[in-house]
Design a protein around this motif. Structure first.
Motif, PDB file in Angstrom:
ATOM      1  N   ILE A  56       0.835  -1.201   0.000  1.00 43.44           N
ATOM      2  CA  ILE A  56       0.000   0.000   0.000  1.00 43.44           C
ATOM      3  C   ILE A  56       0.867   1.248   0.000  1.00 43.44           C
ATOM      4  O   ILE A  56       1.754   1.403   0.854  1.00 43.44           O
ATOM      5  N   ILE A  57       0.602   2.141  -0.955  1.00 43.84           N
ATOM      6  CA  ILE A  57       1.403   3.358  -1.096  1.00 43.84           C
ATOM      7  C   ILE A  57       0.476   4.560  -1.282  1.00 43.84           C
ATOM      8  O   ILE A  57       0.006   4.829  -2.390  1.00 43.84           O
ATOM      9  N   PRO A  58       0.186   5.315  -0.224  1.00 45.69           N
ATOM     10  CA  PRO A  58      -0.569   6.562  -0.382  1.00 45.69           C
ATOM     11  C   PRO A  58       0.306   7.610  -1.073  1.00 45.69           C
ATOM     12  O   PRO A  58       1.526   7.631  -0.887  1.00 45.69           O
ATOM     13  N   PHE A  59      -0.302   8.481  -1.853  1.00 44.98           N
ATOM     14  CA  PHE A  59       0.486   9.548  -2.486  1.00 44.98           C
ATOM     15  C   PHE A  59      -0.378  10.784  -2.699  1.00 44.98           C
ATOM     16  O   PHE A  59      -1.597  10.701  -2.846  1.00 44.98           O
ATOM     17  N   ARG A  60       0.286  11.924  -2.708  1.00 47.56           N
ATOM     18  CA  ARG A  60      -0.355  13.194  -3.014  1.00 47.56           C
ATOM     19  C   ARG A  60       0.696  14.113  -3.636  1.00 47.56           C
ATOM     20  O   ARG A  60       1.706  14.425  -3.012  1.00 47.56           O
ATOM     21  N   ASN A  61       0.463  14.511  -4.868  1.00 44.93           N
ATOM     22  CA  ASN A  61       1.374  15.416  -5.574  1.00 44.93           C
ATOM     23  C   ASN A  61       2.811  14.905  -5.552  1.00 44.93           C
ATOM     24  O   ASN A  61       3.742  15.593  -5.147  1.00 44.93           O
ATOM     25  N   GLU A  62       2.979  13.671  -6.016  1.00 49.16           N
ATOM     26  CA  GLU A  62       4.304  13.037  -6.005  1.00 49.16           C
ATOM     27  C   GLU A  62       4.803  12.753  -7.420  1.00 49.16           C
ATOM     28  O   GLU A  62       5.540  11.792  -7.638  1.00 49.16           O
ATOM     29  N   ALA A  63       4.437  13.599  -8.366  1.00 47.36           N
ATOM     30  CA  ALA A  63       4.818  13.359  -9.760  1.00 47.36           C
ATOM     31  C   ALA A  63       6.327  13.285  -9.942  1.00 47.36           C
ATOM     32  O   ALA A  63       6.831  12.530 -10.782  1.00 47.36           O
ATOM     33  N   ASP A  64       7.062  14.043  -9.148  1.00 44.15           N
ATOM     34  CA  ASP A  64       8.520  14.051  -9.282  1.00 44.15           C
ATOM     35  C   ASP A  64       9.158  12.797  -8.691  1.00 44.15           C
ATOM     36  O   ASP A  64      10.248  12.396  -9.112  1.00 44.15           O
ATOM     37  N   ASN A  65       8.498  12.193  -7.720  1.00 45.06           N
ATOM     38  CA  ASN A  65       9.085  11.047  -7.022  1.00 45.06           C
ATOM     39  C   ASN A  65       8.602   9.691  -7.533  1.00 45.06           C
ATOM     40  O   ASN A  65       9.300   8.689  -7.393  1.00 45.06           O
ATOM     41  N   LEU A  66       7.411   9.661  -8.089  1.00 41.77           N
ATOM     42  CA  LEU A  66       6.818   8.381  -8.495  1.00 41.77           C
ATOM     43  C   LEU A  66       7.631   7.597  -9.538  1.00 41.77           C
ATOM     44  O   LEU A  66       7.698   6.365  -9.451  1.00 41.77           O
ATOM     45  N   PRO A  67       8.272   8.254 -10.516  1.00 41.97           N
ATOM     46  CA  PRO A  67       9.060   7.468 -11.484  1.00 41.97           C
ATOM     47  C   PRO A  67      10.135   6.598 -10.826  1.00 41.97           C
ATOM     48  O   PRO A  67      10.330   5.444 -11.223  1.00 41.97           O
ATOM     49  N   LEU A  68      10.825   7.137  -9.827  1.00 43.04           N
ATOM     50  CA  LEU A  68      11.852   6.367  -9.132  1.00 43.04           C
ATOM     51  C   LEU A  68      11.233   5.204  -8.366  1.00 43.04           C
ATOM     52  O   LEU A  68      11.740   4.074  -8.400  1.00 43.04           O
ATOM     53  N   LEU A  69      10.116   5.461  -7.693  1.00 42.18           N
ATOM     54  CA  LEU A  69       9.426   4.400  -6.964  1.00 42.18           C
ATOM     55  C   LEU A  69       8.960   3.308  -7.919  1.00 42.18           C
ATOM     56  O   LEU A  69       9.184   2.114  -7.672  1.00 42.18           O
ATOM     57  N   LEU A  70       8.310   3.706  -8.996  1.00 37.60           N
ATOM     58  CA  LEU A  70       7.768   2.722  -9.950  1.00 37.60           C
ATOM     59  C   LEU A  70       8.888   1.913 -10.606  1.00 37.60           C
ATOM     60  O   LEU A  70       8.731   0.714 -10.861  1.00 37.60           O
ATOM     61  N   ALA A  71      10.006   2.577 -10.865  1.00 40.30           N
ATOM     62  CA  ALA A  71      11.148   1.857 -11.449  1.00 40.30           C
ATOM     63  C   ALA A  71      11.674   0.807 -10.468  1.00 40.30           C
ATOM     64  O   ALA A  71      12.039  -0.307 -10.873  1.00 40.30           O
ATOM     65  N   SER A  72      11.692   1.156  -9.179  1.00 41.27           N
ATOM     66  CA  SER A  72      12.170   0.194  -8.179  1.00 41.27           C
ATOM     67  C   SER A  72      11.176  -0.965  -8.021  1.00 41.27           C
ATOM     68  O   SER A  72      11.591  -2.102  -7.773  1.00 41.27           O
ATOM     69  N   ILE A  73       9.884  -0.682  -8.191  1.00 41.16           N
ATOM     70  CA  ILE A  73       8.881  -1.756  -8.160  1.00 41.16           C
ATOM     71  C   ILE A  73       9.109  -2.724  -9.323  1.00 41.16           C
ATOM     72  O   ILE A  73       9.019  -3.944  -9.166  1.00 41.16           O
ATOM     73  N   SER A  74       9.445  -2.175 -10.484  1.00 45.04           N
ATOM     74  CA  SER A  74       9.658  -3.019 -11.672  1.00 45.04           C
ATOM     75  C   SER A  74      10.853  -3.953 -11.499  1.00 45.04           C
ATOM     76  O   SER A  74      10.941  -4.982 -12.170  1.00 45.04           O
ATOM     77  N   ARG A  75      11.766  -3.583 -10.589  1.00 45.97           N
ATOM     78  CA  ARG A  75      12.970  -4.402 -10.382  1.00 45.97           C
ATOM     79  C   ARG A  75      12.827  -5.409  -9.232  1.00 45.97           C
ATOM     80  O   ARG A  75      13.762  -6.159  -8.937  1.00 45.97           O
ATOM     81  N   LEU A  76      11.678  -5.415  -8.570  1.00 45.91           N
ATOM     82  CA  LEU A  76      11.488  -6.348  -7.460  1.00 45.91           C
ATOM     83  C   LEU A  76      11.643  -7.790  -7.946  1.00 45.91           C
ATOM     84  O   LEU A  76      11.111  -8.167  -8.987  1.00 45.91           O
ATOM     85  N   ASN A  77      12.327  -8.583  -7.160  1.00 47.79           N
ATOM     86  CA  ASN A  77      12.628  -9.960  -7.533  1.00 47.79           C
ATOM     87  C   ASN A  77      11.464 -10.917  -7.264  1.00 47.79           C
ATOM     88  O   ASN A  77      11.413 -12.012  -7.807  1.00 47.79           O
ATOM     89  N   TYR A  78      10.512 -10.484  -6.450  1.00 52.55           N
ATOM     90  CA  TYR A  78       9.441 -11.366  -5.991  1.00 52.55           C
ATOM     91  C   TYR A  78       8.491 -11.732  -7.144  1.00 52.55           C
ATOM     92  O   TYR A  78       8.247 -10.902  -8.029  1.00 52.55           O
ATOM     93  N   PRO A  79       7.947 -12.962  -7.122  1.00 49.11           N
ATOM     94  CA  PRO A  79       7.005 -13.365  -8.187  1.00 49.11           C
ATOM     95  C   PRO A  79       5.830 -12.399  -8.300  1.00 49.11           C
ATOM     96  O   PRO A  79       5.174 -12.088  -7.306  1.00 49.11           O
ATOM     97  N   LYS A  80       5.536 -11.947  -9.487  1.00 50.57           N
ATOM     98  CA  LYS A  80       4.496 -10.939  -9.709  1.00 50.57           C
ATOM     99  C   LYS A  80       3.108 -11.428  -9.296  1.00 50.57           C
ATOM    100  O   LYS A  80       2.234 -10.618  -8.960  1.00 50.57           O
ATOM    101  N   THR A  81       2.920 -12.730  -9.325  1.00 54.94           N
ATOM    102  CA  THR A  81       1.600 -13.276  -8.986  1.00 54.94           C
ATOM    103  C   THR A  81       1.359 -13.329  -7.473  1.00 54.94           C
ATOM    104  O   THR A  81       0.258 -13.672  -7.045  1.00 54.94           O
ATOM    105  N   MET A  82       2.393 -12.983  -6.695  1.00 52.21           N
ATOM    106  CA  MET A  82       2.295 -13.126  -5.246  1.00 52.21           C
ATOM    107  C   MET A  82       2.214 -11.792  -4.511  1.00 52.21           C
ATOM    108  O   MET A  82       2.321 -11.751  -3.291  1.00 52.21           O
ATOM    109  N   PHE A  83       2.028 -10.709  -5.255  1.00 58.26           N
ATOM    110  CA  PHE A  83       1.822  -9.427  -4.580  1.00 58.26           C
ATOM    111  C   PHE A  83       1.049  -8.477  -5.476  1.00 58.26           C
ATOM    112  O   PHE A  83       1.060  -8.606  -6.706  1.00 58.26           O
ATOM    113  N   GLU A  84       0.369  -7.571  -4.838  1.00 63.20           N
ATOM    114  CA  GLU A  84      -0.351  -6.512  -5.540  1.00 63.20           C
ATOM    115  C   GLU A  84       0.137  -5.165  -5.028  1.00 63.20           C
ATOM    116  O   GLU A  84       0.601  -5.041  -3.885  1.00 63.20           O
TER     117      GLU A  84
END
Length: 373
Positions: free
Chosen positions: A43-71
């Motif tokens: 769970i990730i709450p956000f408000r006016n984080e357009a400048d920070n979200l790309p870095l967060l989303l990029a780090s999510i894309s690199r997570l090693n965990y099976p994609k079917t086991m988390f939302e």
């Protein structure tokens, strides 16, 4: 006067010394090569984080965990920039990611956002972080590994700062490292009382069992500390700290003194609502020690105390704080930033007392919203 100085200094020395001792009592958690079993709702709450979200989303894309086991549930708390568009345009194919709009029901938008997401979550283990964070590759793997090897209900994990390229940012880093050291040390002496919502996990059942954030919804922040206090009261032995570098979440320092002041005032504002006696006593001891260091130069100029008393008191705090921060910096592999410790140590008592003073009389601004005292 000398007696008062002696009592405050000795109490502070014993307090921080106990955290130094406790730091080493918390064992390093060793990862095992085992198949993942735990399913997570991040769970990730956000408000006016357009400048920070790309870095967060990029780090999510690199997570090693099976994609079917988390939302991933991103909760939009009334953003007025293009944060939502940044999420929609990100390349996260194959990930179970959703964006929901927050529904305000209290004075705490973040707690509302987390509660809403928990109610909509698919899985029993909730993991929270912030939109300005960078997640490590084996983040969820480490949580899963620990859950399989232990029987926790709430897990606390380490947080530090990144992109520390100026003295102002190193000042913040050393402060964060001291808080992390106290967090770990508190677990080591069986007195857990601090955590950070940027790297926190808990079972949905325990969240519901303690009635979530009920009783603390009048406070804008504190979604982490107040929940920790509730779970400790329910079952202290089910609260664990994961001491492992593979799970360290990094976040960015504040860029201006105004933002830093607002952040620290927000932190200070919730301390009066702590229910944990040990945390209150710790806060009082730290406040008194910092106030003493602010007053000592004036007392020396007024010839009330000697230069020897002033030097010895500063030296005691300098050395015991350094020992704790040194251990913490070594764990986070940030020991090279300790070169800024001496000047930071001299400035910090004045900054701390300033924040404590204004937090009594003023509100603060957080996520472009103003909160009154």
């Amino acid at each position: 006067m000398i007696t008062i100085i002696f009592i405050i200094t000795i109490l502070y020395l014993l307090l921080i010394g106990s955290f130094v001792y406790g730091f080493d009592k918390v064992p390093d958690f060793k990862l095992e090569d085992i198949p993942p079993k735990t399913k997570f709702s991040v769970i990730i709450p956000f408000r006016n984080e357009a400048d920070n979200l790309p870095l967060l989303l990029a780090s999510i894309s690199r997570l090693n965990y099976p994609k079917t086991m988390f939302e991933i549930i991103l909760v939009d708390d009334g953003s007025e920039d293009d944060s939502v568009e940044k999420i929609k345009n990100c390349n996260l194919k194959g990930f179970n990611i959703s964006v929901v709009k927050n529904i305000r029901v209290s004075n705490s938008p973040k707690k509302d956002a987390i509660t809403l997401a928990i109610n909509q979550s698919k899985y029993n283990w909730i993991v929270t972080t912030d939109a300005d964070c960078n997640l490590p590759k084996y983040w969820l793997d480490t949580f899963d590994n620990y859950i399989q090897n232990h029987n926790p209900k709430l897990l606390i994990a380490p947080v530090t700062l990144e992109t520390v390229d100026s003295f102002f940012k190193r000042f913040q880093l050393l402060d964060i490292l001291s808080l992390q050291g106290v967090t770990i040390g508190g677990f080591g002496i069986n007195k857990p009382f601090l955590c950070n919502g940027a790297n926190l996990a808990y079972h949905k059942d325990v969240f519901n069992e303690v009635n979530g954030f009920e009783g603390n919804l009048h406070m804008a922040s504190g979604d982490d500390i107040f929940l920790l206090e509730k779970v400790i009261k329910l079952d202290k032995n089910s609260v664990h700290y994961i001491k492992n570098a593979a799970i360290v979440v990094t976040t960015k320092p504040e860029l201006t003194f105004k933002n830093l002041k607002s952040q620290r005032v927000r932190w200070a504002a919730k301390t009066s609502n702590y229910n944990n006696v040990f945390s209150k006593l710790t806060a009082i001891a730290v406040l008194f020690m910092n106030a003493l260091l602010v007053c000592l130069p004036l007392l020396y100029l007024a010839q009330i105390v000697s230069l020897k008393t002033l030097v010895y008191t500063y030296a005691i705090k300098f050395l015991i704080d350094f020992l704790l921060i040194f251990k913490t910096a070594r764990f986070f592999e940030q020991g090279h930033f300790l070169s800024s410790y001496f000047l930071s140590c001299l400035l910090y008592p004045f900054f701390s007392i300033y924040v404590a003073f204004i937090s009594v009389f003023t509100g603060y601004k957080w996520k472009d919203r103003t909160y009154k005292k």
